[in-house]
Design a protein around this motif. Structure first.
Motif, mmCIF file in Angstrom:
data_model
loop_
_atom_site.group_PDB
_atom_site.id
_atom_site.type_symbol
_atom_site.label_atom_id
_atom_site.label_comp_id
_atom_site.label_asym_id
_atom_site.label_seq_id
_atom_site.Cartn_x
_atom_site.Cartn_y
_atom_site.Cartn_z
ATOM 1 N N HIS A 1 0.909 -1.139 0.086
ATOM 2 C CA HIS A 1 0.007 -0.029 -0.034
ATOM 3 C C HIS A 1 0.770 1.265 0.132
ATOM 4 O O HIS A 1 1.892 1.351 0.551
ATOM 5 C CB HIS A 1 -0.798 0.028 1.156
ATOM 6 N N THR B 1 0.969 5.700 0.144
ATOM 7 C CA THR B 1 0.713 6.704 1.055
ATOM 8 C C THR B 1 -0.546 7.088 0.943
ATOM 9 O O THR B 1 -1.421 7.256 1.903
ATOM 10 C CB THR B 1 1.695 7.956 0.952
ATOM 11 N N HIS C 1 -3.384 5.301 0.391
ATOM 12 C CA HIS C 1 -3.966 4.207 0.732
ATOM 13 C C HIS C 1 -4.045 4.516 2.463
ATOM 14 O O HIS C 1 -5.234 4.419 3.013
ATOM 15 C CB HIS C 1 -3.561 3.084 0.682
ATOM 16 N N TRP C 2 -3.055 4.899 2.970
ATOM 17 C CA TRP C 2 -3.047 4.974 4.361
ATOM 18 C C TRP C 2 -3.640 6.452 4.909
ATOM 19 O O TRP C 2 -4.409 6.457 5.908
ATOM 20 C CB TRP C 2 -1.651 4.924 5.060
ATOM 21 N N SER D 1 -7.319 5.331 4.576
ATOM 22 C CA SER D 1 -7.501 4.060 5.425
ATOM 23 C C SER D 1 -7.405 4.854 6.925
ATOM 24 O O SER D 1 -8.608 4.648 7.823
ATOM 25 C CB SER D 1 -6.501 3.271 5.629
ATOM 26 N N GLY D 2 -6.738 5.893 7.120
ATOM 27 C CA GLY D 2 -6.953 6.672 8.459
ATOM 28 C C GLY D 2 -8.310 7.309 8.651
ATOM 29 O O GLY D 2 -8.793 7.406 9.447
ATOM 30 N N TYR E 1 -11.010 4.985 9.046
ATOM 31 C CA TYR E 1 -10.965 4.605 10.520
ATOM 32 C C TYR E 1 -11.557 5.741 11.532
ATOM 33 O O TYR E 1 -12.557 5.285 12.294
ATOM 34 C CB TYR E 1 -9.706 4.103 11.054
ATOM 35 N N ASP F 1 -5.985 -6.551 10.714
ATOM 36 C CA ASP F 1 -5.459 -5.679 9.834
ATOM 37 C C ASP F 1 -4.040 -5.220 10.180
ATOM 38 O O ASP F 1 -2.976 -5.206 9.164
ATOM 39 C CB ASP F 1 -6.180 -4.357 9.298
ATOM 40 N N VAL F 2 -4.160 -4.547 11.379
ATOM 41 C CA VAL F 2 -2.500 -4.265 11.593
ATOM 42 C C VAL F 2 -1.674 -5.448 11.949
ATOM 43 O O VAL F 2 -0.429 -5.254 11.384
ATOM 44 C CB VAL F 2 -2.794 -3.363 13.285
ATOM 45 N N ALA G 1 -0.654 -6.282 8.537
ATOM 46 C CA ALA G 1 0.278 -5.152 7.804
ATOM 47 C C ALA G 1 1.755 -5.615 8.417
ATOM 48 O O ALA G 1 2.521 -5.158 7.713
ATOM 49 C CB ALA G 1 -0.257 -3.925 7.751
ATOM 50 N N ASP H 1 -1.712 -10.066 4.742
ATOM 51 C CA ASP H 1 -2.226 -8.497 4.617
ATOM 52 C C ASP H 1 -3.429 -8.178 3.786
ATOM 53 O O ASP H 1 -3.265 -8.051 2.714
ATOM 54 C CB ASP H 1 -1.001 -7.727 4.148
ATOM 55 N N ASN I 1 -7.698 -6.862 3.966
ATOM 56 C CA ASN I 1 -8.952 -6.038 4.952
ATOM 57 C C ASN I 1 -9.722 -6.938 5.463
ATOM 58 O O ASN I 1 -10.395 -7.799 4.736
ATOM 59 C CB ASN I 1 -9.744 -5.136 4.054
#
Length: 554
Positions: A146, A148, A150-151, A154-155, A158, A196-197, A200, A207, A209
């Motif tokens: 993934h 940047t 994506h994160w 995702s952040g 969440y 997920d964590v 990853a 890895d 979802n």
């Protein structure tokens, strides 16, 4: 390149996501039966998109070629992002927020979604969102790296999901129900984030979802395992009244804390028929005026009992019984009924006394006229005096009734009144030279001091007219008694002594005990004649609060 091997670990992952897809699909059918249209829309949206997300996850795992794996993964990201909107819409609707109704929020959410989808859809060109490669460990699959973007997405996702969890948690904490089961289901919904964590950061898990599995657990939990409480909480949110939930057979399934405070026995009768656990409620539900009377530390309280069918779609799944505290209203209504009855009694009493007095006056005037015709001036004078006395008596009766009308209003404030003091006050207002008085017992009575004295005065006046030589006031555990040694009740009933318009034992005493009964009633006391007592008349006052003095040491 074709990929054909199906290993054991791969089968486990495929079954987990496949089961989640089926669970969400089945839950969509049940969610469409939820009566609240906005909650129904949010649940249907959430479970439908999550089911699609899980299905595309399965495709990512078992697709026969890397290209199909890549396409399945891209579609799973696109559909998975839509679940955030469904989750927020549901949480806002279920908790009766307004976020899902505001067009600005919805337009902003749609614009953000389409922008992110555009980035994901063009990822094969720029590969800024993720990159992929086929690896063989622990089984042949599409490994995703993934980027940047994506994160960041995702952040943000969440954070928005956490807002929904906060809405639910706040509601579960505020409602007057045991929400531990639903709270546990909500917690399990967020548990896949941990997976997920781990996936990853370590090679322990793949890895990928895992959120669809959590949503599937949530779907089964709220629509199958805890559906009654899940729907009851929303239906009664903001309702401070006591609520008892029954199934279709009339068995107790659930209740809130307010209901448990009123009916502590509920804790021992879960799953029992309400007719067994709380038989009085079953009887009240069939009444035209379903008012339930309950004793409490604060005195008698009254509840309006109402019930409503509880359904999921076209099928009734239970019944909600709601207890609304109408104590003040019911007390006022009963007080009004009592005052109306009292006024009717006053009217009957005044009519009775007026007729009696007019007959006496007319009779005495007629006698005086005949006496004058016969030349007997002394007899005529005596008859006119009797007529005048009858008129004075009528004036006194009217004054007594006026005073009683004031005493007949509901007692709003009470105090602890020493019995000896009340007896002395009443005794000093009674004309009874040949009557002696004694008091048996020491203590206090919670009452209005003036009304208590008026009640006792009526009792003493009755004794004087009952040819008594002695009257005794006796303190009892729940009130007191006034006993005289005059004429016993004989064949007269207790009701006859207490009714306006009667003449027990004579016309002059006929209003004393009805007046006494009226004053007792405004205190909430019961008054009657002890017909088993044959050495005179015993008037019993019960249901009063009494504080008896400790006996003196010898």
């Amino acid at each position: 390149m074709a990929i054909s091997n199906i290993s054991g670990p791969l089968l486990v992952y495929a079954l987990a996501f496949g089961t989640a897809a089926v669970a969400c699909g089945v839950s969509v059918l049940r969610a469409r039966k939820v009566e609240d249209p906005e909650t129904r829309r949010g649940l249907t949206w959430l479970f439908a998109t999550t089911g699609g997300w899980a299905a595309f996850q399965v495709g990512t795992l078992v697709a026969p070629t890397p290209d199909l794996m890549y396409l399945s993964y891209l579609l799973s990201l696109t559909v998975g992002l839509a679940t955030v909107g469904g989750w927020l819409y549901f949480c806002s609707a279920y908790t009766d927020r307004m976020f899902h109704r505001k067009s600005a929020y919805r337009r902003g959410a749609l614009a953000a979604y389409l922008s992110i989808v555009a980035v994901k859809a063009t990822n094969p060109i720029h590969q800024l969102y993720f990159t992929t490669e086929v690896v063989d460990a622990p089984f042949t699959h599409l490994a995703v790296s993934h980027g940047t973007l994506h994160w960041i997405v995702s952040g943000l996702s969440y954070a928005l999901v956490a807002v929904g969890f906060f809405m639910l948690l706040e509601m579960f904490l505020e409602v007057d129900y045991d929400t531990r089961g639903l709270g546990g289901v909500a917690a399990l919904t967020g548990l896949p984030v941990v997976f997920d964590v781990v996936g990853a950061a370590t090679p322990i898990l793949l890895d990928i979802n895992y959120e669809p599995i959590g949503v599937a657990v949530f779907a089964i939990g709220v629509l199958y395992l805890f559906e009654e409480r899940f729907l009851a909480i929303q239906l009664t949110d903001g309702v401070d009244d006591a609520v008892v939930y029954l199934d279709t057979d009339g068995h107790i399934r659930d209740f809130n804390g307010s209901a448990l405070e009123i009916f502590p026995e509920l804790s021992d009768h879960r799953e029992d028929p309400i007719s067994t656990a709380l038989p009085g409620i079953s009887a009240v539900l069939g009444d035209e005026e379903p008012i339930l009377e309950c004793d409490s530390e604060d005195g008698t309280r009254y509840y309006l009992v109402s019930d409503t069918a509880f359904s999921l779609g076209q099928a009734d799944i239970g019944q909600l019984v709601v207890f609304t505290d109408v104590t003040e209203t019911e007390r006022q209504r009963r007080d009004l009924d009592r005052q109306n009855e009292q006024l009717e009694g006053f009217a009957a009493a005044i009519r009775h006394e007026l007729l009696n007095t007019l007959q006496i006056v007319a009779g005495q005037v007629s006698i005086a006229s005949r006496s004058l015709d016969d030349g007997d001036v002394s007899a005529a004078r005596e008859s006119l005096r009797s007529a005048s006395s009858a008129g004075d008596r009528m004036e006194n009766i009217v004054e007594d009734l006026s005073a009683l009308a004031r005493h007949g209003q509901t007692v709003e404030r009470t105090q602890w009144v020493d019995l000896d003091a009340a007896v002395s006050t009443a005794w000093n207002r009674v004309e009874a030279e040949d009557l002696s008085l004694s008091v048996d017992g020491e203590g206090e009575i919670e009452a209005d001091a003036g009304r208590l004295a008026a009640l006792l005065r009526n009792a003493f006046t009755f004794a004087a007219h009952n040819d008594a030589d002695e009257v005794t006031v006796s303190l009892r555990e729940d009130g007191f008694a006034v006993t005289d040694d005059g004429d016993p009740p004989g064949d007269a009933t207790a009701e006859e002594f207490m009714e306006y318009g009667g003449a027990v034992p004579d016309s002059e005493a006929g209003m004393t005990l009805p007046n006494l009964k009226t004053i007792a009633r405004v205190h909430g006391w019961n008054s009657t004649i002890d017909t088993d007592y044959t050495d005179g008349v015993r008037i019993v006052i019960s249901d009063a609060s009494v504080s008896q003095a400790a006996p003196q040491a010898a």
